[in-house]
Design an enzyme around this catalytic site. Structure first.
Site, PDB file in Angstrom:
ATOM      1  N   SER A  91       0.809  -1.217   0.000  1.00 22.29           N
ATOM      2  CA  SER A  91       0.000   0.000   0.000  1.00 22.29           C
ATOM      3  C   SER A  91       0.847   1.274   0.000  1.00 22.29           C
ATOM      4  O   SER A  91       0.347   2.339  -0.355  1.00 22.29           O
ATOM      5  CB  SER A  91      -0.952   0.014   1.197  1.00 22.29           C
ATOM      6  OG  SER A  91      -0.233   0.124   2.408  1.00 22.29           O
TER       7      SER A  91
ATOM      8  N   LYS B 110      -0.215   4.224   6.723  1.00 27.35           N
ATOM      9  CA  LYS B 110      -0.775   5.119   5.703  1.00 27.35           C
ATOM     10  C   LYS B 110      -0.399   6.575   6.016  1.00 27.35           C
ATOM     11  O   LYS B 110       0.075   6.894   7.108  1.00 27.35           O
ATOM     12  CB  LYS B 110      -2.308   5.021   5.686  1.00 27.35           C
ATOM     13  CG  LYS B 110      -2.878   3.647   5.373  1.00 27.35           C
ATOM     14  CD  LYS B 110      -2.722   3.248   3.929  1.00 27.35           C
ATOM     15  CE  LYS B 110      -3.447   1.951   3.612  1.00 27.35           C
ATOM     16  NZ  LYS B 110      -2.855   0.785   4.304  1.00 27.35           N
TER      17      LYS B 110
END
Length: 200
Positions: free
Chosen positions: A120, A158
């Protein structure tokens, strides 16, 4: 004193940014200003320049990188290419530099390492199998890369953004969508300071 072309660019950026804003840039701002994708690379350049006596900083305050004035009687630093003899010198001092870099990243902060799973954050050059060094904290600034728990169980790496009462956890992978969650359901565990990669 010889410095690389990139180190000269770092010094010039620091001087220009500080003169314009009245304070020194963060590592994220240095990386963005010089087009560097890794904070670990920024740390490496800053540490090398500090070891050469061209920068100074304090671990106990943010935005603490200061360009030191040229010392009287000493020549200004010159830019030199990294030829074969310099590459040999770099290899010989590799271990010492890694130790300096790790010490510089951690400082007096509470830090833990976390192995990355998944892709990610691949556009930040953080890929599965890497280790991130994470400063333990419960708060973060907009755009910082964090480790967060969602609903107390699902850990994720993230970029952090607030959008009203919601938190957007943004992956750095164009093939993946952001995660949205109520702020009350997101618990920040820490923010990323650097990336370690093991080469087999």
């Amino acid at each position: 004193m010889a410095i690389t072309r990139r180190q000269k660019e770092v010094i010039d950026f620091l001087s220009s940014f500080t003169q314009k804003n009245g304070y020194s840039p963060s590592y994220e701002e240095i990386a963005s200003g010089l087009g560097l994708s890794s904070l670990a690379t920024v740390h490496k350049h800053i540490t090398n320049l500090q070891n050469k006596g061209l920068l100074q900083r304090a671990h106990n305050r943010s935005r603490s990188i200061d360009v030191l004035p040229a010392r009287s009687g000493k020549k200004a630093p010159t830019v030199s290419p990294a030829g074969p003899h310099r590459r040999r010198q770099a290899r010989r001092s590799n271990r010492k530099r890694r130790e300096h870099l790790l010490s510089d990243i951690i400082g007096n902060r509470e830090v833990f390492a976390l192995e990355v799973r998944g892709d990610s954050m691949r556009d930040e050059h953080i890929v599965s199998g890497d280790y991130v060094l994470v400063e333990r904290t419960r708060t973060a600034r907009e755009g910082e890369i964090i480790v967060a728990l969602i609903d107390g169980s699902d850990a994720t790496l993230k970029r952090f953004y607030r959008e009203g009462s919601m938190i957007r956890l943004q992956p750095s992978n164009t093939e993946m969508s952001p995660i949205y969650a109520p702020a009350a359901n997101v618990s920040i565990q820490g923010k990323v300071l650097g990336v370690l990669r093991k080469y087999a």
